[in-house]
Design an enzyme around this catalytic site. Structure first.
Site, short mmCIF file in Angstrom:
data_model
loop_
_atom_site.label_atom_id
_atom_site.label_comp_id
_atom_site.label_asym_id
_atom_site.label_seq_id
_atom_site.Cartn_x
_atom_site.Cartn_y
_atom_site.Cartn_z
N SER A 146 9.05 -17.15 -30.81
CA SER A 146 7.85 -17.00 -31.62
C SER A 146 7.19 -15.66 -31.32
O SER A 146 7.67 -14.88 -30.51
CB SER A 146 6.87 -18.14 -31.33
OG SER A 146 6.30 -17.95 -30.05
N LYS A 147 6.07 -15.42 -31.97
CA LYS A 147 5.42 -14.11 -31.87
C LYS A 147 5.09 -13.70 -30.45
O LYS A 147 5.10 -12.53 -30.11
CB LYS A 147 4.14 -14.11 -32.70
CG LYS A 147 4.43 -14.11 -34.19
CD LYS A 147 3.26 -13.54 -34.97
CE LYS A 147 3.61 -13.45 -36.45
NZ LYS A 147 3.80 -14.77 -37.05
N ARG A 148 4.80 -14.70 -29.61
CA ARG A 148 4.43 -14.29 -28.26
C ARG A 148 5.62 -13.76 -27.46
O ARG A 148 5.46 -13.24 -26.37
CB ARG A 148 3.73 -15.42 -27.49
CG ARG A 148 4.39 -16.70 -27.59
CD ARG A 148 3.55 -17.90 -27.20
NE ARG A 148 4.44 -19.02 -27.18
CZ ARG A 148 5.26 -19.27 -26.19
NH1 ARG A 148 5.23 -18.53 -25.11
NH2 ARG A 148 6.09 -20.27 -26.25
N GLY A 159 7.23 -11.26 -28.50
CA GLY A 159 7.40 -9.88 -28.97
C GLY A 159 7.80 -9.88 -30.43
O GLY A 159 7.51 -10.81 -31.16
#
Length: 466
Positions: free
Chosen positions: A237-239, A241
């Site tokens: 997911s976005k966390r 990167g």
RNA sequence: GGUCCCAUCGUCUAGAGGCCUAGGACGUAGCCCUCUCAAGGCUAAAACACGGGUUCGAAUCCCGUUGGGACUGCCA
């Protein structure tokens, strides 16, 4: 005839996981000379946007995953779903449910609190009369006994107890269809032969199988791909990167490198690491797709990208690097460069650049009129000790007419021999003077490409600086 | 909680009962090459989650345990 589809929902950019699903579908279609269909699953009107649809298409095009049909949009096909839903309703394979979302949520919470399965209790299943004042949703009648077998091309035979299956909603009370219904209707309607998707859909498969049967259609083949995880082994997911495909484009990755990386996440062909797209099409098979989730490893992707840059023809890299030269403010929009000259410069740099951004930034000292010194490099090499070498090189180059690397090398060698010093003692200060940096391609090549005029100017400036 | 999936170096993976002293790749370390940095070459450290079976023989087959993941929505 193989017909497959990639069916993203436009609630975000095309991400790494989606791209790999698209890629495997595409490879399977191309390998089997089948048809690859793009279908946009935008039935959730609150979360789907036009912007994301464009972004997904842009990502697919960038990766060269061309489709043969579509993009179809589910929002264009609401009448089709309505028709199939009515059919199920008439045949009593589905029923109207008058429970409100709030009531359902409350019952779900209660069941969970009691440690029970949060399954729909079926209270509207045998309702004889509509409940006035409420708009019903349509639920599908799942069988309540027996078992359902999924023969997955990747995971093998999986058995589900039908008692676990929920009477799922196929039409919302506002008349829009839901995912588990639209996929089946569309896959039937579009004659999809192989459903290739992430294994997060594995649990949906038995439900969908019953919908196929209720509709009176044959069940397609299923192939459930393992997930891609982040370094902490949770879903990417976005966390973790950059996860959108377009972000990699912007970071200076080559599409074929990303494709190559993605395909090796879960698929292998002996010990081979680098593949051309044609090889991938030729070799691809579900037989060598793994079953377990894979962790996304940005370092290996970066390495592959560097390999693709090294193996690219400089003249191709010229076109690829241009937008980055503009973006990194090394040239201005519309500025014209001699492509042959730029190719020569790129040739010296391609095995030193892991991304197109790195390549663009290294190109700076070839292209720019003036350079800036790296401060540490300047302190270490542009000082009293190097003054005489710099002056000597400058003077000798001034009189050199045939300004090519081999001749430039002779100039350096004669200075080195004359003073009986190491080449590095001369080359390093010159390197800083010409490029501003401690590292660069071979200094003779750099000087040739920078050219006589700029070389002499930069040497003079360095001497003045000291 | 329930259901389902998965389990080889830190990571991606090879491995279809004997070819395994477990191979390759990324990353890491060292050496070579060398005007610097790379690239390239060589070398090294690094894994069969655990416990039971089956078998003459198990990384490979079976069972269990543990661990991880997904799903469990009027999201997809």
């Amino acid at each position: 005839m193989v017909r497959v589809r990639f069916a993203p929902s436009p609630t975000g950019h095309l991400h790494i996981g989606g791209a790999r699903t698209a890629l495997f579908n595409w490879l399977y279609a191309r390998h089997n000379k089948g048809t690859f269909i793009l279908r946009i699953e935008d039935t959730d009107r609150t979360r789907s946007t036009e912007e994301y649809i464009h972004s997904i298409i842009e990502g697919m095009k960038w990766l060269n995953l061309d489709w043969d049909e579509g993009p179809y949009r589910q929002t264009d096909r609401f009448d089709v779903y309505r028709r199939y839903a009515d059919k199920l309703l008439n045949e009593e394979k589905a029923y109207c449910c008058y429970c409100s979302p709030e009531e359902l949520e409350q019952r779900r919470q209660e069941a969970l609190a009691q440690g029970k399965s949060p399954k729909y209790d079926g209270r509207c299943r045998n309702l004889k009369e509509p409940i006035p004042g409420r708009k019903p949703a349509v639920r599908f009648k799942m069988p309540q006994k027996g078992e359902t077998v999924v023969n997955d091309l990747i995971k093998g035979r999986i058995v589900f107890e039908n008692t676990q299956l929920d009477d799922l909603i196929i039409m919302r009370s506002d008349g829009t269809p839901t995912y588990n219904f639209t996929v089946v209707v569309d896959d039937v309607d579009m004659n999809i032969t192989h459903v290739i998707r992430g294994d997060d859909h594995l649990n949906n498969t038995p439900k969908q199988i019953h919908i196929y049967r209720a509709l009176g259609y044959e069940v397609p083949f299923f192939a459930h791909l393992p997930m891609i995880l982040g370094a902490d082994k949770t879903r990417l997911s976005k966390r973790h990167g950059a996860t959108s495909v377009i972000a990699y484009k912007e970071m200076g990755y080559l599409p074929d490198a990303l494709v190559n990386y993605l395909v090796r996440l879960g698929w292998s062909y002996g010990d081979q690491e680098v593949f051309t797209p044609d090889e991938l099409i030729k070799y691809f098979s579900f037989d060598n797709v793994g079953k377990s989730a894979a962790v996304f490893n940005p370092e290996k992707l970066l390495w592959l990208n560097s390999q693709y840059i090294i193996n690219s023809m400089p003249e191709n890299l010229v076109e690829l690097v241009m937008p980055f030269l503009v973006k990194e403010k090394i040239i201005t929009e519309g500025q014209i460069l001699d492509k042959e000259w730029l190719s020569k410069a790129i040739f010296t740099l391609k095995e030193r650049s892991k991304t197109l951004i790195e390549l663009a930034n290294s190109l700076k000292y070839y292209i720019a009129e003036d350079i800036e010194y790296d401060l540490k490099a300047k302190d270490k090499f542009l000082n009293e000790k190097s003054l005489s070498s710099l002056t000597e090189v400058k003077d000798a180059l001034k009189t050199l007419d045939n300004f090519i690397a081999t001749e430039i090398e002779k100039v350096f060698m004669s200075i080195v021999e004359k003073h009986n010093i190491k080449l590095g003692n001369v080359a390093q200060p010159v390197r800083i003077a010409i490029t501003g940096r401690k590292e660069s391609p071979g200094i003779f090549d750099v000087i040739e490409i920078v050219g006589k005029e700029k070389t002499l100017r930069r040497l003079e400036k360095a001497i003045k600086t000291i």
